[in-house]
Scaffold this motif. Structure first.
Motif, mmCIF file in Angstrom:
data_model
loop_
_atom_site.group_PDB
_atom_site.id
_atom_site.type_symbol
_atom_site.label_atom_id
_atom_site.label_comp_id
_atom_site.label_asym_id
_atom_site.label_seq_id
_atom_site.Cartn_x
_atom_site.Cartn_y
_atom_site.Cartn_z
ATOM 1 N N ILE A 34 0.835 -1.201 0.000
ATOM 2 C CA ILE A 34 0.000 0.000 0.000
ATOM 3 C C ILE A 34 0.866 1.246 0.000
ATOM 4 C CG2 ILE A 34 -1.602 1.357 1.409
ATOM 5 C CD1 ILE A 34 -2.948 -1.249 2.205
ATOM 6 N N GLN A 35 1.909 1.249 0.830
ATOM 7 C CA GLN A 35 2.773 2.415 0.909
ATOM 8 C C GLN A 35 3.514 2.651 -0.400
ATOM 9 O OE1 GLN A 35 5.903 2.151 3.782
ATOM 10 N NE2 GLN A 35 6.468 4.271 3.552
ATOM 11 N N THR A 42 1.160 8.590 -6.484
ATOM 12 C CA THR A 42 0.816 9.998 -6.272
ATOM 13 C C THR A 42 1.821 10.904 -6.974
ATOM 14 O OG1 THR A 42 -0.206 9.495 -4.151
ATOM 15 C CG2 THR A 42 0.405 11.776 -4.540
ATOM 16 N N LEU A 43 3.105 10.629 -6.778
ATOM 17 C CA LEU A 43 4.126 11.434 -7.442
ATOM 18 C C LEU A 43 4.051 11.280 -8.953
ATOM 19 C CD1 LEU A 43 6.520 13.336 -7.261
ATOM 20 C CD2 LEU A 43 7.996 11.346 -6.982
ATOM 21 N N GLY A 44 3.840 10.063 -9.433
ATOM 22 C CA GLY A 44 3.729 9.841 -10.871
ATOM 23 C C GLY A 44 2.554 10.577 -11.478
ATOM 24 N N ASN A 45 1.412 10.538 -10.813
ATOM 25 C CA ASN A 45 0.238 11.256 -11.316
ATOM 26 C C ASN A 45 0.465 12.765 -11.334
ATOM 27 O OD1 ASN A 45 -1.404 9.036 -11.836
ATOM 28 N ND2 ASN A 45 -2.113 8.952 -9.732
ATOM 29 N N ILE A 46 1.082 13.289 -10.294
ATOM 30 C CA ILE A 46 1.351 14.725 -10.243
ATOM 31 C C ILE A 46 2.313 15.127 -11.349
ATOM 32 C CG2 ILE A 46 2.319 16.580 -8.823
ATOM 33 C CD1 ILE A 46 -0.491 15.575 -7.979
ATOM 34 N N THR A 73 -6.919 12.421 -1.989
ATOM 35 C CA THR A 73 -7.572 11.114 -1.922
ATOM 36 C C THR A 73 -6.597 9.949 -1.844
ATOM 37 O OG1 THR A 73 -7.753 11.050 -4.329
ATOM 38 C CG2 THR A 73 -9.644 11.888 -3.096
ATOM 39 N N ASN A 74 -5.463 10.008 -2.513
ATOM 40 C CA ASN A 74 -4.539 8.870 -2.482
ATOM 41 C C ASN A 74 -4.040 8.561 -1.066
ATOM 42 O OD1 ASN A 74 -4.709 8.156 -5.126
ATOM 43 N ND2 ASN A 74 -2.665 8.798 -5.689
ATOM 44 N N PRO A 75 -3.486 9.518 -0.343
ATOM 45 C CA PRO A 75 -3.023 9.186 1.018
ATOM 46 C C PRO A 75 -4.159 8.797 1.970
ATOM 47 C CG PRO A 75 -1.991 11.199 0.257
ATOM 48 C CD PRO A 75 -3.053 10.852 -0.733
ATOM 49 N N LEU A 76 -5.299 9.465 1.849
ATOM 50 C CA LEU A 76 -6.420 9.146 2.746
ATOM 51 C C LEU A 76 -6.962 7.748 2.487
ATOM 52 C CD1 LEU A 76 -8.351 12.527 2.806
ATOM 53 C CD2 LEU A 76 -7.076 11.474 4.661
ATOM 54 N N SER A 77 -7.092 7.386 1.230
ATOM 55 C CA SER A 77 -7.623 6.059 0.926
ATOM 56 C C SER A 77 -6.637 4.964 1.327
ATOM 57 C CB SER A 77 -7.979 5.950 -0.553
ATOM 58 O OG SER A 77 -6.833 6.106 -1.357
ATOM 59 N N SER A 78 -5.347 5.194 1.132
ATOM 60 C CA SER A 78 -4.380 4.175 1.529
ATOM 61 C C SER A 78 -4.330 4.046 3.054
ATOM 62 C CB SER A 78 -2.998 4.495 0.980
ATOM 63 O OG SER A 78 -2.449 5.610 1.629
ATOM 64 N N HIS A 79 -4.487 5.150 3.755
ATOM 65 C CA HIS A 79 -4.527 5.102 5.215
ATOM 66 C C HIS A 79 -5.736 4.287 5.680
ATOM 67 C CE1 HIS A 79 -4.007 6.414 9.350
ATOM 68 N NE2 HIS A 79 -5.288 6.734 9.363
#
Length: 114
Positions: A34-35, A42-46, A73-79
């Motif tokens: 997940i991490q 996230t970095l790739g999308n940005i 949304t990416n960090p919140l959903s993975s959390h």
């Protein structure tokens, strides 16, 4: 020149998305997968959104809104996924040193009850 810079930034984003996929395959347990998937994707999308912004400057506002959505949304959903996996008792890799949530998910003792 703008197309070259945009292409290089998009290629960098594609590299990070590839590394996210590779991390999903190579990591030993759910939590590290997940991490790896979240941070790299996230970095790739940005980076891809920045590259698109370099190609099409008139899309800047839309791309900033999308980037904000991805960053929220990416960090919140993975959390949420990792907390749910821990609560379900998903096993960790044998090399895991510490479990910070071990005390929170342990059932409460009845020591205070009289």
């Amino acid at each position: 020149m703008r197309e070259l810079i945009g292409s290089i930034v998009i290629l960098g984003g594609a590299f990070f998305l590839f590394s996210a996929g590779l991390g999903l395959l190579r990591m030993p347990d759910v939590f590290t997968r997940i991490q790896a998937g979240t941070k790299a994707s996230t970095l790739g999308n940005i980076l891809i959104l920045v590259g698109l912004g370099i190609y099409h400057p008139d899309w800047a506002l839309k791309l900033v809104i999308i980037a904000y959505f991805v960053l929220m949304t990416n960090p919140l959903s993975s959390h949420a996924l990792s907390r749910a996996a821990h609560a379900m008792g998903t096993p960790m890799a044998p090399t895991t040193v510490a479990d910070a949530l071990a005390d929170r998910n342990r059932p409460a003792d009845d020591e205070g009850a009289a």
